[in-house]
Design an enzyme around this catalytic site. Structure first.
Site, PDB file in Angstrom:
ATOM      1  N   SER A  27       0.836  -1.211   0.000  1.00  0.00           N
ATOM      2  CA  SER A  27       0.000   0.000   0.000  1.00  0.00           C
ATOM      3  C   SER A  27       0.867   1.254   0.000  1.00  0.00           C
ATOM      4  O   SER A  27       0.602   2.213  -0.732  1.00  0.00           O
ATOM      5  CB  SER A  27      -0.890   0.023   1.249  1.00  0.00           C
ATOM      6  OG  SER A  27      -1.817  -1.026   1.195  1.00  0.00           O
ATOM      7  N   ARG A  31       1.484   4.253  -3.068  1.00  0.00           N
ATOM      8  CA  ARG A  31       1.248   5.672  -2.780  1.00  0.00           C
ATOM      9  C   ARG A  31       2.524   6.489  -2.931  1.00  0.00           C
ATOM     10  O   ARG A  31       2.484   7.647  -3.345  1.00  0.00           O
ATOM     11  CB  ARG A  31       0.672   5.803  -1.362  1.00  0.00           C
ATOM     12  CG  ARG A  31      -0.792   5.301  -1.289  1.00  0.00           C
ATOM     13  CD  ARG A  31      -1.167   4.929   0.132  1.00  0.00           C
ATOM     14  NE  ARG A  31      -2.586   4.620   0.302  1.00  0.00           N
ATOM     15  CZ  ARG A  31      -3.155   3.447   0.020  1.00  0.00           C
ATOM     16  NH1 ARG A  31      -2.433   2.460  -0.487  1.00  0.00           N
ATOM     17  NH2 ARG A  31      -4.451   3.249   0.228  1.00  0.00           N
ATOM     18  N   GLY A  99      -5.828  -4.243  -7.896  1.00  0.00           N
ATOM     19  CA  GLY A  99      -6.990  -3.408  -7.595  1.00  0.00           C
ATOM     20  C   GLY A  99      -6.574  -2.056  -7.036  1.00  0.00           C
ATOM     21  O   GLY A  99      -7.202  -1.027  -7.318  1.00  0.00           O
ATOM     22  N   ASP A 325      -6.766  -8.114   4.619  1.00  0.00           N
ATOM     23  CA  ASP A 325      -6.051  -8.996   3.700  1.00  0.00           C
ATOM     24  C   ASP A 325      -5.524 -10.259   4.395  1.00  0.00           C
ATOM     25  O   ASP A 325      -4.959 -11.136   3.734  1.00  0.00           O
ATOM     26  CB  ASP A 325      -4.863  -8.254   3.070  1.00  0.00           C
ATOM     27  CG  ASP A 325      -5.342  -7.176   2.104  1.00  0.00           C
ATOM     28  OD1 ASP A 325      -6.433  -7.330   1.537  1.00  0.00           O
ATOM     29  OD2 ASP A 325      -4.610  -6.181   1.931  1.00  0.00           O
TER      30      ASP A 325
HETATM   31  C1  S3P Z   1      -5.598  -1.420   0.029  1.00  0.00           C
HETATM   32  C2  S3P Z   1      -6.844  -1.465   0.612  1.00  0.00           C
HETATM   33  C3  S3P Z   1      -7.600  -2.715   0.835  1.00  0.00           C
HETATM   34  C4  S3P Z   1      -6.708  -3.951   0.700  1.00  0.00           C
HETATM   35  C5  S3P Z   1      -5.778  -3.864  -0.479  1.00  0.00           C
HETATM   36  C6  S3P Z   1      -4.894  -2.643  -0.392  1.00  0.00           C
HETATM   37  C7  S3P Z   1      -4.952  -0.122  -0.159  1.00  0.00           C
HETATM   38  O1  S3P Z   1      -8.617  -2.803  -0.140  1.00  0.00           O
HETATM   39  O2  S3P Z   1      -7.508  -5.105   0.599  1.00  0.00           O
HETATM   40  O3  S3P Z   1      -4.978  -5.026  -0.551  1.00  0.00           O
HETATM   41  O4  S3P Z   1      -3.737  -0.082  -0.420  1.00  0.00           O
HETATM   42  O5  S3P Z   1      -5.633   0.903  -0.034  1.00  0.00           O
HETATM   43  P1  S3P Z   1     -10.097  -2.166   0.093  1.00  0.00           P
HETATM   44  O6  S3P Z   1      -9.978  -0.722   0.097  1.00  0.00           O
HETATM   45  O7  S3P Z   1     -10.887  -2.686  -1.080  1.00  0.00           O
HETATM   46  O8  S3P Z   1     -10.559  -2.763   1.393  1.00  0.00           O
END
Ligand code: S3P
Length: 444
Positions: A27, A31, A99, A325
């Site tokens: 994460s 960013r 995602g 996660d």
């Molecule tokens: C993340 C947020 C989470 C997590 C993903 C990383 C992020 O997802 O499951 O692996 O970096 O903001 P959600 O926002 O869908 O809960």
């Protein structure tokens, strides 16, 4: 199984020992690239996760004008284009399995006057994007998505965009971050109301880069994040801590394999991410935090993990976001615990890289665990330390790195071995996972 799949079997391990560190936080890595690409001047990022997901973000930022280079010393140098300065990408942005890249970049681009098409792999193309399309449309962006609000999709951003106040209908750091990133190039105040706190890396990093951000926490815990738009970001030197979501796998492995004792150094311990450690300790897991310190605006520490007899849990659904996660590996721990564990409030797990409730229920049954699948969770009959019979595989990982790593760990405490059908997805978040496990003890 696809022809290029990398199946691998994991068998009963001797006690694990040694000191390791895990790759950088996914994460924070995403960013750090995005915000550095919007700062004017050179930012430096150390400890960046060099996994496929983060590299997809790097490629996208390059395609929109940022200069991103990995130095010989392993540190990354990023020359940003300034807030509002991203360029029209020349081709579709391939987000692979990620995602986070997709949703955060949709936010970032929503307030730029450019058109972008997002594509991804089979797993990502099944995941819902409506949760970001809705607020970003309110800010003025336009979307043409595949049925069900899915990828491939094309978006047209608007500049200047319209600031919004948005209450999150699902607890999602990705949705929160998408709106805040769109707000960076939007005149006025963009406000996100978060009834249940989610990971706060965006807020911490935006402040670190010099954006004006106000966070109000009401007496009932509801957080309101207000961002002043048309921000100017100053280049930073970022040190990315080890990813607690990756540390989770060797951590549970060491708790489960009898006689183990390992140290995992430099793990991110942000409260909004530390739910698994808390849960495992409640289960009786020997996890000690030593050398607690701060690095790059985030709390970090070293974890000393000792094999422990675990007992069942029924975690409060309110803590789901702090370990969202980590449920696949928590289920493996529960399956080795004494008693019946009941996990509820996990509907979000159905829209991760795979439907993690079904994928884990199917896999656990294959290795000999009694489970009941609920709409929003799982009931797991723990084996009180009795090794999984295993042998029932192969486990179908469904393009999901965390399913693959969870069953790899299960194999280490199986009598008959666990066959994982494809270890390739692990490269999205944890390159070197198997090699790292091998440094803790011989794997057959
Ligand atoms: C993340 C947020 C989470 C997590 C993903 C990383 C992020 O997802 O499951 O692996 O970096 O903001 P959600 O926002 O869908 O809960």
């Amino acid at each position: 199984m696809e022809p290029s799949a990398q199946p691998r079997s994991f068998t009963k391990a001797p006690p694990l020992s040694g000191t390791i560190s895990v790759p950088g936080d996914k994460s924070i890595s995403h960013r750090s690239l995005m915000l550095s690409a919007l700062a004017v001047g050179e930012s430096r990022v150390e400890g960046l996760l060099e996994g496929e997901d983060v590299l997809a973000t790097a490629a996208a930022m390059r395609a929109m004008g940022a200069d991103i280079l990995r130095g010989g010393d392993g540190a990354w140098r990023i020359h940003g284009v300034g807030v509002g300065g991203l360029l029209q990408p020349g081709q579709a942005l391939d987000m692979g399995n990620s995602g986070t890249s997709t949703r955060l970049l949709m936010g970032l681009l929503a307030s730029h006057a450019l058109t972008a098409t997002f594509i991804g792999d089979a797993s990502l193309s099944k995941r819902p994007m409506g949760r970001v399309i809705e607020p970003l449309s309110a800010m003025g962006a336009e979307f043409t998505a595949s049925p069900g609000g899915r990828l491939p999709l094309t978006m047209r951003g608007l500049c200047p965009a319209v600031p919004i106040e948005y209450r999150l209908p699902v607890a999602s750091a990705q949705v929160k971050s998408a709106i805040l990133l769109a707000g960076l190039n939007t005149p006025g105040i963009t406000r996100v109301i978060e009834p249940v706190p989610t990971r706060d890396h965006s807020e911490r990093m935006l402040s670190g880069f010099g954006a004006r951000l106000d966070i109000d926490i009401a007496s009932d815990g509801v957080r309101t994040i207000s961002l002043e738009g048309e921000a100017e970001l100053k280049p930073q030197h970022i040190v990315v801590p080890g990813d607690p979501s990756s540390a989770a796998f060797p951590m549970v492995a060491a708790l489960l394999v009898p006689g183990s004792r390992i140290v995992i150094e430099n793990v991110g311990l942000n409260d909004t991410r530390a739910g698994l450690i808390e849960l495992l300790r409640e289960m009786g897991g020997g996890i000690e935090i030593v050398n607690a310190r701060e690095a790059g605006g985030e709390p970090v520490g070293d974890l000393v993990v000792t094999a422990s007899a675990l007992k069942a849990v029924e975690p409060d659904p309110a803590r789901v976001p702090s370990m969202v996660d980590e449920f696949p590996i928590a289920f493996i721990a529960a399956a080795m615990a004494k008693g019946r564990s009941i996990f509820r409030g996990l509907e979000e797990l159905r829209v991760k890289e795979s439907d993690r409730i079904t994928a884990m229920a199917e896999g656990l049954r294959l290795i000999g665990v009694e489970v009941e699948e609920l709409e929003d969770g799982l009931v797991i009959e723990g084996r009180d330390g009795d090794p999984f019979p295993g042998r029932g595989g192969p486990i179908s990982t469904k393009l999901d790195h965390r399913i693959a790593m969870s069953f790899a760990v299960a194999g280490l405490v199986s009598s008959g071995g666990v066959m994982v059908d494809d270890m390739r997805p692990v490269a999205t978040s944890f390159p070197g996972f198997v090699t790292l496990l091998e440094t803790l003890g011989p794997l057959q």
